[in-house]
Design a protein around this motif. Structure first.
Motif, PDB file in Angstrom:
ATOM      1  N   THR A  33      44.519  35.930  44.165  1.00 56.08           N
ATOM      2  CA  THR A  33      43.514  37.021  44.281  1.00 56.08           C
ATOM      3  C   THR A  33      43.626  37.960  42.994  1.00 56.08           C
ATOM      4  O   THR A  33      44.759  38.463  42.838  1.00 56.08           O
ATOM      5  N   VAL A  34      42.539  38.230  42.188  1.00 55.56           N
ATOM      6  CA  VAL A  34      42.649  38.597  40.972  1.00 55.56           C
ATOM      7  C   VAL A  34      41.599  39.392  41.025  1.00 55.56           C
ATOM      8  O   VAL A  34      40.244  39.504  40.943  1.00 55.56           O
ATOM      9  N   VAL A  35      41.888  40.994  40.570  1.00 61.01           N
ATOM     10  CA  VAL A  35      41.000  42.193  40.650  1.00 61.01           C
ATOM     11  C   VAL A  35      41.176  42.824  39.152  1.00 61.01           C
ATOM     12  O   VAL A  35      42.572  43.022  39.012  1.00 61.01           O
ATOM     13  N   VAL A  36      40.062  42.784  38.476  1.00 63.57           N
ATOM     14  CA  VAL A  36      40.094  43.092  37.033  1.00 63.57           C
ATOM     15  C   VAL A  36      39.235  44.128  36.519  1.00 63.57           C
ATOM     16  O   VAL A  36      37.993  44.152  37.037  1.00 63.57           O
ATOM     17  N   VAL A  37      39.738  45.165  36.127  1.00 64.73           N
ATOM     18  CA  VAL A  37      38.887  46.379  35.811  1.00 64.73           C
ATOM     19  C   VAL A  37      38.424  46.012  34.546  1.00 64.73           C
ATOM     20  O   VAL A  37      39.372  45.589  33.449  1.00 64.73           O
ATOM     21  N   THR A  38      37.260  46.192  34.072  1.00 67.74           N
ATOM     22  CA  THR A  38      36.657  45.894  32.652  1.00 67.74           C
ATOM     23  C   THR A  38      35.363  46.518  32.102  1.00 67.74           C
ATOM     24  O   THR A  38      34.716  46.595  32.802  1.00 67.74           O
ATOM     25  N   HIS A  39      35.312  46.685  31.157  1.00 72.56           N
ATOM     26  CA  HIS A  39      34.222  47.034  30.211  1.00 72.56           C
ATOM     27  C   HIS A  39      33.205  45.956  29.932  1.00 72.56           C
ATOM     28  O   HIS A  39      32.224  46.194  29.404  1.00 72.56           O
ATOM     29  N   ASP A  40      33.922  44.960  29.758  1.00 72.78           N
ATOM     30  CA  ASP A  40      33.444  43.731  29.077  1.00 72.78           C
ATOM     31  C   ASP A  40      32.604  42.785  30.112  1.00 72.78           C
ATOM     32  O   ASP A  40      33.008  42.218  31.085  1.00 72.78           O
TER      33      ASP A  40
END
Ligand code: ATP
Ligand code: MG
Length: 219
Positions: A193-200
């Motif tokens: 399970t991958v949770v990523v914060v991003t602006h991109d």
């Protein structure tokens, strides 16, 4: 199966008389194996939310579940155990230890858990394409290489959940691509399970689900 849940989560910072409400009424359910992006403007509360999900910080309202464990009421000791077993965290600023080599940085979480297994750290260094850099110290690695070491370190104890805060924030487009593909592959090929914060937004577009946060609320 739900691996993570936030229920009516809120965070207010208090500084004397002054109150800043940073998150409110966050409800979130994350399924095992999902690849999720959390997107939103600067200051909207993304890092705060990730920190609450990881139990690095306590909410002022609501609950967080990691698996069946409600973590907001746990002692630091219990929480550290669950975090060690369930979570890998990738910080935006890498947080590598400058006096340890790439390989030693990756190995550190294992040693902290009393596990002496050289081969596991080597395998992960290989996975992130840095076998040839194992003796290099962080200052001798590029930003992208340091970020990949940080990802390898987050994976070394084989946690089912990876949380990453702007893992491509300091990288050029080629290095960003490598890190994005790496994280995506963890979900697709290894069931993480991958949770990523991003602006991109290109990055966010690769996720199965995008959670948009604005002004402390899910949109
Ligand atoms: N310790 C603190 N005390 C008071 N306010 C804080 C504190 N930490 C964060 N904040 C405020 O909370 C809000 C959300 O911060 P957060 O770091 O979660 O935003 P973000 O969405 O991750 O932003 P960025 O994209 O710039 O990283 C900001 O307005 C910030 O000023
Ligand atoms: Mg942030």
């Amino acid at each position: 199966m739900k691996v993570m849940r936030a229920i009516e989560l809120g965070k207010t910072y208090r500084d004397g008389e002054k109150e800043t409400e940073v998150l409110r009424q966050i409800n979130l359910e994350i399924e095992a194996g999902e690849f999720i992006a959390i997107a939103g403007p600067s200051g909207s509360g993304k890092s705060t939310l990730l920190g609450l999900l990881a139990g690095l910080d306590k909410p002022t309202q609501g609950n967080v579940f990691i698996g069946e464990h409600e973590i907001t009421s746990l002692s630091e000791n219990r929480l550290a155990k669950i975090r060690g077993k369930m979570l890998g965290f990738v910080f935006q600023s890498f947080n590598l230890i400058p006096t340890l080599t790439a390989l030693e940085n990756i190995e550190l979480p294992l040693l902290l858990n009393g596990i002496h297994d050289h081969s596991k750290a080597k395998e992960l260094l290989d996975l992130v394409g840095l076998s040839h850099r194992h003796k290099h110290y962080p200052s001798q690695l590029s930003g992208g290489e340091q970020q990949r070491v940080a990802v390898a370190r987050a994976l070394v104890c084989d946690p089912p959940i990876i949380l990453a805060d702007e893992p491509t924030g300091n990288l050029d487009s080629n290095n960003s691509k490598a890190v994005i593909e790496l994280l995506k592959g963890l979900s697709e090929n290894r069931g993480k399970t991958v949770v990523v914060v991003t602006h991109d937004l290109d990055f966010a577009a690769k996720a199965e689900r995008i959670i948009h946060i604005n002004d402390g609320r899910i949109q």
